[in-house]
Design a protein around this motif. Structure first.
Motif, PDB file in Angstrom:
ATOM      1  N   LYS A  91       7.911 -22.649   2.460  1.00  0.00           N
ATOM      2  CA  LYS A  91       6.676 -23.071   3.121  1.00  0.00           C
ATOM      3  C   LYS A  91       6.153 -21.957   4.018  1.00  0.00           C
ATOM      4  CE  LYS A  91       7.023 -26.406   6.054  1.00  0.00           C
ATOM      5  NZ  LYS A  91       7.245 -27.717   6.709  1.00  0.00           N
ATOM      6  N   GLY A  96       9.981 -26.345   1.988  1.00  0.00           N
ATOM      7  CA  GLY A  96       9.255 -27.605   1.950  1.00  0.00           C
ATOM      8  C   GLY A  96       9.233 -28.133   0.538  1.00  0.00           C
ATOM      9  N   LYS A  97       9.223 -29.444   0.455  1.00  0.00           N
ATOM     10  CA  LYS A  97       9.219 -30.064  -0.859  1.00  0.00           C
ATOM     11  C   LYS A  97       7.785 -30.249  -1.312  1.00  0.00           C
ATOM     12  CE  LYS A  97      11.911 -33.545  -3.269  1.00  0.00           C
ATOM     13  NZ  LYS A  97      12.826 -34.685  -3.112  1.00  0.00           N
ATOM     14  N   LYS A  98       7.521 -29.753  -2.472  1.00  0.00           N
ATOM     15  CA  LYS A  98       6.179 -29.864  -3.017  1.00  0.00           C
ATOM     16  C   LYS A  98       6.194 -30.837  -4.187  1.00  0.00           C
ATOM     17  CE  LYS A  98       2.390 -27.154  -4.954  1.00  0.00           C
ATOM     18  NZ  LYS A  98       1.924 -25.815  -5.361  1.00  0.00           N
ATOM     19  N   GLN A 129      11.468 -21.308   5.800  1.00  0.00           N
ATOM     20  CA  GLN A 129      11.290 -22.735   5.981  1.00  0.00           C
ATOM     21  C   GLN A 129      10.925 -23.323   4.631  1.00  0.00           C
ATOM     22  OE1 GLN A 129      11.164 -24.962   8.586  1.00  0.00           O
ATOM     23  NE2 GLN A 129      11.712 -23.653  10.294  1.00  0.00           N
ATOM     24  N   TRP A 151      11.340 -27.522  -4.434  1.00  0.00           N
ATOM     25  CA  TRP A 151      11.431 -26.944  -3.100  1.00  0.00           C
ATOM     26  C   TRP A 151      10.831 -25.545  -3.135  1.00  0.00           C
ATOM     27  CZ3 TRP A 151      12.865 -29.422   1.256  1.00  0.00           C
ATOM     28  CH2 TRP A 151      13.499 -30.652   1.104  1.00  0.00           C
TER      29      TRP A 151
END
Lengths: 156, 745
Positions: free
Chosen positions: B676, B662-664, B660, B673
């Motif tokens: 996550k 997630g954009k940080k 998965q 990216w």
């Protein structure tokens, strides 16, 4: 207490549990008449187990479980299908007995039978009725919880 | 690599090296500690570990989540069943939207559909649900897009404050107890929705509309925006602009929304008591000509002009303050406008309905209808969002308003005197999809009504409050999943049950150009590498290919409404059949359960608690689950916590792991990216069906004998052929054929 006599003893040795018992207790000798305690198996179920093992006494030992091999529930032999046409309570008792006595063949075939029931109950996926699991567990209309989220580094 | 290799040992690979061990020059030979058979100088021990076949190493997919370690010589074998070796199915198929001519028959087909039994309908409804869920309605104005998104983010994290609570007080509160845990987020969702709509109004203020001076504190049950709307409407005699409108009920109001005076649900259009009516929830009349409702529309308009009564808004219904209220009429105001606005008909007579890009300088949106039947022949349907909420420069907005919960379902009219159907949500959503609008369709649209801008609801359909369980804007409110969840609790059936897509499955190759009006669906399901081949073969090769009348055979009179269908093929396994699970969005195989074993299970359905399965030892349950396919494991994991835990223990051997992302965002402003989390799940693969056989079913002719739609006409007299009906067919003597040929009795 069920008394194994004659040929029953030979068949009973297919049961790994009994075989180990016989070996550990030194009851392997012929003519030994001491009863073998099987507290977790009642007489009726043991009789059914012996019936199944008698039929399969000449079968080749089943191969070791290959996890990579796809297991199916549609390859139950015809004799076993007839043998397993019992009520649900007896079916589960047979599973417990096969598990206790460590009879791989019987355990596989009984578990396959229950697995086919689980698959066959797809008509009621939303109510969570699976093979005797009674009633709804409040999962109506809920999307499958197929995802198991683990934080990085966590192992199952 | 540990100690450095000696000058001799670097180049020495002999298993029988006789070089004398000398410090700094050479060292003793040694065998592999893992007894792989290799012999090497001891200084090369570390190097040997890099290629020893018995060395335990993590899986090559360890960075993708695979937790296994194994001997190096088992890696290739493991990769075939690696849980991180996931394949995404990219199979595509296509569907046309249902043409208008077929709509009636599809409504009949959808009425009593059995998704489990009818695979073609199940797949089509699944496609439709996915299509509707993919609708994302952004803000109506591109300028306001960022502001809205920011505001939504802010709103989503803001606790209930004075800005939100007034609106929240007026929101339609879902009965959480009734709807269960699924709708626990309803209140939060409605807050965010109302806030988002409020932001929209705020954003539109920036385009130069006059602000209103409504006080957020002026809230009472007596006066509200409706009266102001009504007054505004009363000043608009007729609209001279060429446009048709959908449901009518709203009048633009200005930045009062900035003060939190905005109605939730975008139902500002509901505040307009144009004729002391609660207007219908109809917006689009797909292909329905509006000429016949013009007269009524004009009457309504005149009523508006003369109606100067204050109106109070009670739960979304516009009623006269004196307590009287007239029955609402759907499209009444639309009808009035229609009278002024001649229909813009296509050459074929159908009314074309298109949304043109809004010309802000004109300030006039163009709204025309389209016949879905023509969509197949259209290359481009340009839909564009239209800005909304042009505000009225009217001091009436200074009047105190009351924040009221408004449910657009109140606009739904009980009767439709003109015989017009209400908005077809499916069609509206599909039209939107076809239009490929870069923006979104708002809840309402602005129209010029006698110089003033009036908001008319464009998607005023029945919105059960439970739909607000989804944290969505308008387009997502059309999410089928929301309605499907709400369906069991709601009295109204889900509006998404009617199929708006063609039952026939098309397969157009990806590289081939397709018409814009054709929907393309992608399988997109994830499978373990070993499961993919059987999935592709069984699902796409066998089932999908057989749904167009081959595997699933429908009655020839299905077009007239017969819902009968029969399965011609089934897996060769005795008694097995193909089913469809709407939650898993996948097909599966259901074996036949022996009657003896099935009956005790069904007894448990009725309530007797004999939970044999759960009483089995955990390892036995694992052994049983080992015989189930991924499709069954997905379902079994939903039954109870015990089953879920038990299935969870099988994830490593039977499941798959998906990353998965997630954009940080970093403080510096850049973003990246990152993974996550790793999610474990079972695939929807079912046990492979290697052979199919003909099912033991009756012929379709047997069904036709008793089909209620098979109306047999028994002719007692001869019916002339068409060629015999024209006099030009003459015999040599000049006599017509009809007079010559006698009927055969």
């Amino acid at each position: 207490m069920y008394r194994l006599l004659g040929a029953d003893v030979e068949i009973a040795k297919q049961y790994v549990t009994i075989k180990i018992m016989l070996e550990d207790l030194g009851m392997d000798d012929e003519g030994d008449d001491d009863p073998i305690p099987l507290p977790n198996v009642n007489a009726a179920i043991l009789k059914k187990v012996i019936q199944c093992c008698t039929h399969h006494k000449d079968d080749t030992p089943p191969p070791e479980d290959d996890e990579n091999k796809e297991k199916q529930t549609d390859d139950i032999p015809v004799w076993d299908q007839e043998f397993l046409k019992v009520d649900q309570g007896t079916s589960f008792e047979l599973i417990l007995a096969a598990n206790y006595l460590d009879i791989k063949g019987l355990l596989d075939v009984t578990c396959k039978s229950v697995a086919s029931i689980v698959e066959g109950e797809k008509d009621h996926p939303e109510t969570g009725v699976v093979a005797g699991v009674g009633g709804s567990f409040g999962f109506k209309g809920v999307e499958p919880l197929g995802a198991y989220s683990l934080s990085p580094g966590t192992t199952m | 690599m540990g100690e450095l290799q000696h000058s001799h040992c670097v180049n020495c690979v002999s298993r029988r090296c006789m070089a004398r061990p000398e410090p700094g020059v050479s060292c003793d030979l040694m065998g592999c500690p893992l007894v792989c058979g290799a012999v090497f100088h001891s200084c090369k021990a570390e190097e040997h570990r890099l290629l020893c076949p018995l060395e335990r190493i993590p899986c090559l997919n360890s960075h993708f989540g695979c937790p296994f370690t194994m001997a190096r010589n088992r890696v290739a074998e493991h990769l075939e069943v690696c849980p991180a070796s996931v394949v995404c199915c990219t199979m595509e198929w296509n569907r046309w939207p249902v043409s208008y001519a077929d709509r009636k028959s599809y409504e009949t087909l959808s009425r009593e559909v059995d998704e489990v039994a009818q695979l073609d309908m199940a797949l089509a409804l699944q496609d439709q649900r996915m299509l509707l869920e993919s609708l994302k309605v952004a803000t109506m104005m591109s300028k306001a897009t960022d502001k809205v998104s920011e505001a939504r983010e802010q709103v989503s994290v803001q606790p209930s404050g004075p800005e939100i609570s007034p609106r929240a007080n007026g929101l339609v509160s879902a009965d959480e107890e009734s709807y269960g845990a699924l709708y626990q987020a309803t209140v939060e969702t409605t807050r965010s929705l109302a806030a988002a709509l409020d932001i929209l109004n705020t954003a539109t203020k920036n385009i130069g509309m006059l602000s209103l001076c409504a006080s957020p504190n002026e809230m009472n049950g007596e006066k509200n925006a409706s009266e102001s709307l009504q007054d505004s409407c009363a000043k608009d005699p007729e609209d001279s602009h060429e446009e048709e409108v959908g449901a009518v009920g709203g009048i633009d109001h200005g930045p009062s929304s900035q003060d939190g005076q905005y109605e939730p649900n975008g139902s500002s259009d509901l505040l307009c008591d144009l004729s002391t009516n609660a207007y219908g929830t109809t917006a689009l009349c797909n292909g329905f000509p509006l000429e016949n409702i013009c007269a009524q529309a004009i009457d309504e308009t005149r009523n508006l002009q003369s109606d100067s009564e204050e109106s109070s808004l009670t739960n979304g219904e516009c009623v006269a303050s004196d307590g009287t209220s007239r029955a609402s009429g759907s499209l009444s105001l639309a009808a009035q406008l229609r009278e002024v606005i001649p229909p813009n008909a296509l050459p074929n007579g159908a009314v074309q309905h298109l949304l043109r890009p809004r010309d802000e300088e004109e300030g006039e949106p163009l709204w025309r209808k389209a016949d879905l039947g023509d969509l197949k022949n259209m290359d481009i349907l340009s839909f564009s969002h239209t800005p909304s909420f042009k505000f009225l420069p009217n001091s009436c907005w200074s009047k105190p308003k009351e924040d009221k919960a408004v449910d657009t379902s109140d606009l739904e009219v009980a009767e439709d005197p003109m015989g017009l159907q209400g908005i077809d949500l499916i069609t509206a959503a599909l039209l939107f999809c076809l239009g490929d609008s870069p923006g979104g369709r708002g809840i309402s649209d602005s129209r010029m009504v006698d110089v003033y801008r009036v908001d008319f609801g464009t998607q005023t359909f029945s919105l059960p409050s439970a739909i607000l369980a989804t944290n969505t804007m308008v387009g997502e409110i059309a999410s089928a999943s929301a309605c499907d969840h709400a369906n069991p609790q709601l009295s109204n059936p889900s509006p998404f049950q009617t199929l708006g897509l063609d039952l026939v499955l098309e397969c157009v190759a990806r590289y081939q150009p397709k018409q814009r009006s054709m929907f393309t669906f992608v399988c997109g399901q994830l499978f373990r590498r070993k499961e993919f081949s059987s999935h592709f073969k069984n699902v796409h090769g066998d089932i999908h290919a057989g749904l167009n009348g081959w595997m699933e055979q429908r009655c020839p009179l299905a077009y007239y409404g017969c819902t009968y269908s029969q399965r011609r093929f089934c897996p060769s396994t005795q008694g097995a059949k193909i089913t469809h699970d709407r939650h898993l969005r996948s097909f599966g195989v259901q074996p036949r359960v022996p009657a003896v074993l099935a009956e005790p299970a069904r007894n448990c359905v009725s309530g007797s608690r004999s939970d044999h399965l759960s009483n089995l030892p955990f390892e036995v349950l694992q052994h049983i689950a080992g015989f189930l396919d991924g499709f069954s494991l997905c379902q079994l994991s939903c039954v109870s916590r015990l089953m879920r835990d038990m299935c969870g223990s099988l994830l490593q051997s039977r499941g798959m792991v998906i990353l998965q992302w997630g954009k940080k965002k970093y403080p510096e402003g850049n973003s990246s990216w990152q993974v996550k989390e790793k999610v474990w799940r079972f695939s929807t693969a079912f046990c492979s069906v290697d052979q199919w056989k003909f099912a033991d079913i009756l012929s379709m002719a047997d069904h036709l004998k008793k089909c209620s739609y098979n109306i047999v006409e028994k002719r007692e007299e001869a019916v002339p052929l068409p060629c015999m009906c024209v006099t030009r067919e003459l015999t040599k003597e000049g006599r017509s054929l009809r007079s010559v040929l006698k009927p055969v009795l």
